[in-house]
Design a protein around this motif. Structure first.
Motif, short mmCIF file in Angstrom:
data_model
loop_
_atom_site.label_atom_id
_atom_site.label_comp_id
_atom_site.label_asym_id
_atom_site.label_seq_id
_atom_site.Cartn_x
_atom_site.Cartn_y
_atom_site.Cartn_z
N VAL A 121 0.85 -1.21 0.00
CA VAL A 121 0.00 0.00 0.00
C VAL A 121 0.88 1.25 0.00
O VAL A 121 0.65 2.21 -0.75
N ALA A 122 1.91 1.23 0.86
CA ALA A 122 2.80 2.40 0.97
C ALA A 122 3.53 2.65 -0.35
O ALA A 122 3.70 3.80 -0.78
N THR A 123 3.94 1.57 -1.00
CA THR A 123 4.63 1.72 -2.29
C THR A 123 3.68 2.35 -3.31
O THR A 123 4.03 3.30 -4.01
N LYS A 124 2.48 1.81 -3.38
CA LYS A 124 1.50 2.29 -4.36
C LYS A 124 1.22 3.78 -4.17
O LYS A 124 1.01 4.53 -5.12
N ASN A 125 1.24 4.22 -2.91
CA ASN A 125 0.93 5.63 -2.63
C ASN A 125 2.17 6.53 -2.59
O ASN A 125 2.08 7.69 -2.23
N GLY A 126 3.32 5.94 -2.89
CA GLY A 126 4.56 6.74 -2.92
C GLY A 126 5.04 7.14 -1.55
O GLY A 126 5.74 8.14 -1.38
N TRP A 127 4.68 6.37 -0.51
CA TRP A 127 5.09 6.73 0.87
C TRP A 127 6.38 6.04 1.28
O TRP A 127 6.88 6.30 2.38
N CYS A 128 6.89 5.13 0.45
CA CYS A 128 8.10 4.41 0.90
C CYS A 128 8.98 4.04 -0.29
O CYS A 128 8.56 4.15 -1.45
N GLU A 129 10.20 3.62 0.04
CA GLU A 129 11.12 3.15 -1.01
C GLU A 129 10.52 1.90 -1.67
O GLU A 129 10.05 1.00 -0.98
N ALA A 130 10.60 1.84 -3.00
CA ALA A 130 9.96 0.73 -3.73
C ALA A 130 10.59 -0.62 -3.39
O ALA A 130 9.92 -1.65 -3.42
N LYS A 131 11.90 -0.62 -3.01
CA LYS A 131 12.56 -1.93 -2.82
C LYS A 131 12.12 -2.64 -1.54
O LYS A 131 12.48 -3.80 -1.31
N ILE A 132 11.34 -1.97 -0.72
CA ILE A 132 10.93 -2.58 0.55
C ILE A 132 10.08 -3.84 0.32
O ILE A 132 10.21 -4.83 1.03
N VAL A 133 9.22 -3.82 -0.70
CA VAL A 133 8.34 -4.99 -0.92
C VAL A 133 9.15 -6.22 -1.33
O VAL A 133 9.03 -7.27 -0.70
N PRO A 134 10.04 -6.13 -2.36
CA PRO A 134 10.84 -7.33 -2.67
C PRO A 134 11.73 -7.78 -1.52
O PRO A 134 11.91 -8.98 -1.29
N GLU A 135 12.25 -6.82 -0.76
CA GLU A 135 13.11 -7.21 0.39
C GLU A 135 12.30 -7.98 1.43
O GLU A 135 12.77 -8.96 2.00
N LEU A 136 11.09 -7.50 1.69
CA LEU A 136 10.23 -8.19 2.67
C LEU A 136 9.84 -9.57 2.18
O LEU A 136 9.90 -10.55 2.92
N ASP B 225 -4.63 4.94 13.49
CA ASP B 225 -3.23 5.28 13.20
C ASP B 225 -2.57 4.07 12.57
O ASP B 225 -2.46 3.01 13.19
N LEU B 226 -2.10 4.26 11.36
CA LEU B 226 -1.49 3.16 10.63
C LEU B 226 0.03 3.34 10.67
O LEU B 226 0.53 4.47 10.57
N VAL B 227 0.76 2.24 10.83
CA VAL B 227 2.22 2.33 10.83
C VAL B 227 2.71 2.06 9.40
O VAL B 227 2.45 0.99 8.85
N ILE B 228 3.39 3.05 8.86
CA ILE B 228 3.82 2.96 7.46
C ILE B 228 5.35 2.82 7.42
O ILE B 228 6.07 3.68 7.94
N PRO B 229 5.86 1.78 6.77
CA PRO B 229 7.32 1.69 6.63
C PRO B 229 7.77 2.67 5.54
O PRO B 229 7.20 2.68 4.44
N GLU B 230 8.78 3.50 5.85
CA GLU B 230 9.31 4.43 4.84
C GLU B 230 10.43 3.75 4.07
O GLU B 230 10.60 3.93 2.88
N ARG B 231 11.24 3.01 4.83
CA ARG B 231 12.34 2.21 4.27
C ARG B 231 12.67 1.17 5.34
O ARG B 231 12.18 1.30 6.49
N ILE B 232 13.51 0.18 5.01
CA ILE B 232 13.88 -0.80 6.04
C ILE B 232 14.62 -0.05 7.15
O ILE B 232 15.62 0.62 6.90
#
Ligand code: GLY
Length: 332
Positions: free
Chosen positions: A254-269, A305-312
């Motif tokens: 969700v965060a990636t789609k909305n531009g709230w975090c680094e894109a590489k977080i999803v593949p890393e997770l 309140d949602l916790v959003i990862p910005e980056r690892i």
């Protein structure tokens, strides 16, 4: 610290010399003898209270039975309750200790990885009500937390994985180096003591800033809003760690789609969740989960309140209306 040090360590923080050890049938069969001998050697009179293993035991009947047992002994305000077990034993014992005589000391001796890195630390205690998990509880800081990683030798693999869900969370939340090390499961097995210590340190740093969970501490709930909904949708057949893992992944998407975090977080997770055998397939549709999230106890009126990862290694809190939450989850 070894379980054999329980008595000596307890004697330093507890002034009374009566201890009630609460455990479950599985853990009790393995460790109550060692805990009792250690406490008795330090001069404690030891009583025990044993519950059936499993989440269903964290109920009001057991809570009342435990309070009555405390009163029959009787424990006084200077004595202590000792929780020897996983999260269920820890939460139930902690809540009884928080409320008996308006509060007596509790010592947490977590025996599962999940309890060592999460529920035994920070003073949250609770029981479940018919309407949901952890709905009656109190903040009650333990007088002592004794974790002995050698107790994990008897832990079933599925419960080990359960703890890993929370441990990966700590990496995403605030320690990129830890996250990097966790990619190697051999490192994890060889460094369990360090790993638990580091996770406890991270948790304590959040708790110190916000003991009563009104701000910074909420970041510890990364992946939990969706995770709790998954647990409930599955009727608790999906474990907490597996649900949090899926919840973290979804919120990162969700965060990636909305531009709230680094894109590489999803593949890393995805990569790290695969290493520890977590499913990365979301088995429930978002409207079903959103309906459950409406009953989340952390909801504040119509907002959450949602916790959003910005980056690892770094997360932020974002307040959303339930409507906005539903929108972004269903779009991702
Ligand atoms: N498990 C989250 C907290 O203790 O705040």
């Amino acid at each position: 610290m070894k379980l054999e040090n329980l008595g000596a360590s307890a004697a330093k923080v507890i002034t009374g010399r009566t201890a009630l050890v609460v455990t479950d049938e599985h853990v009790g069969a393995l460790y109550i003898e060692r805990a009792t001998v250690s406490l008795e050697k330090a001069g404690f009179s030891v009583f025990t209270f044993t519950i059936k293993p499993g989440e269903a035991s964290k109920n009001a009947d057991n809570y009342l039975a435990l309070l009555n047992h405390m009163a029959e002994i009787p424990l006084t305000r200077t004595d202590c309750a000792v929780a020897l077990g996983g999260g269920v034993v820890g939460d139930l014992t902690g809540f009884a200790a928080a409320t008996y005589l308006r509060g007596i000391p509790v010592i947490q001796v977590p025996t599962s990885l999940l309890a060592m890195v999460d529920s035994a630390v920070g003073g949250k205690t609770a029981i479940n009500l018919e309407a949901g998990k952890n709905l009656a509880g109190a903040f009650h800081m333990p007088a002592l937390v004794l974790w002995d990683v050698s107790l994990l030798d008897t832990l079933p693999e599925a419960q080990f994985q359960d703890g890993m869900g929370e441990i990966i969370k700590y990496g995403v939340l605030s320690d990129a180096e830890l996250f990097g090390n966790l990619k190697n499961p051999a490192w994890t097995k060889e460094n369990l003591e360090f790993l638990v210590k580091r996770c406890v340190e991270i948790k304590e740093s959040f708790v110190e800033q916000d003991r009563f969970d009104r701000g910074e501490r909420q970041k510890l709930n990364l992946g939990h809003t969706i995770g709790h909904a998954i647990e409930r949708a599955s009727d608790f057949t999906v474990s907490h760690g597996c649900a949090v893992a899926l919840g973290m992944l979804k919120i990162a998407e969700v965060a990636t789609k909305n531009g709230w975090c680094e894109a590489k977080i999803v593949p890393e997770l995805r990569e790290i969740l695969n290493v520890y055998g977590f499913s990365t397939q979301m088995p429930w549709d978002m409207p079903t989960l959103c309906a459950i999230m409406r009953a989340d106890k952390k909801r504040k009126g119509d907002e959450i309140d949602l916790v959003i990862p910005e980056r690892i290694g770094s997360c932020v809190l974002k307040r959303l209306s339930l409507k906005e939450l539903e929108q972004i989850l269903c779009e991702a």
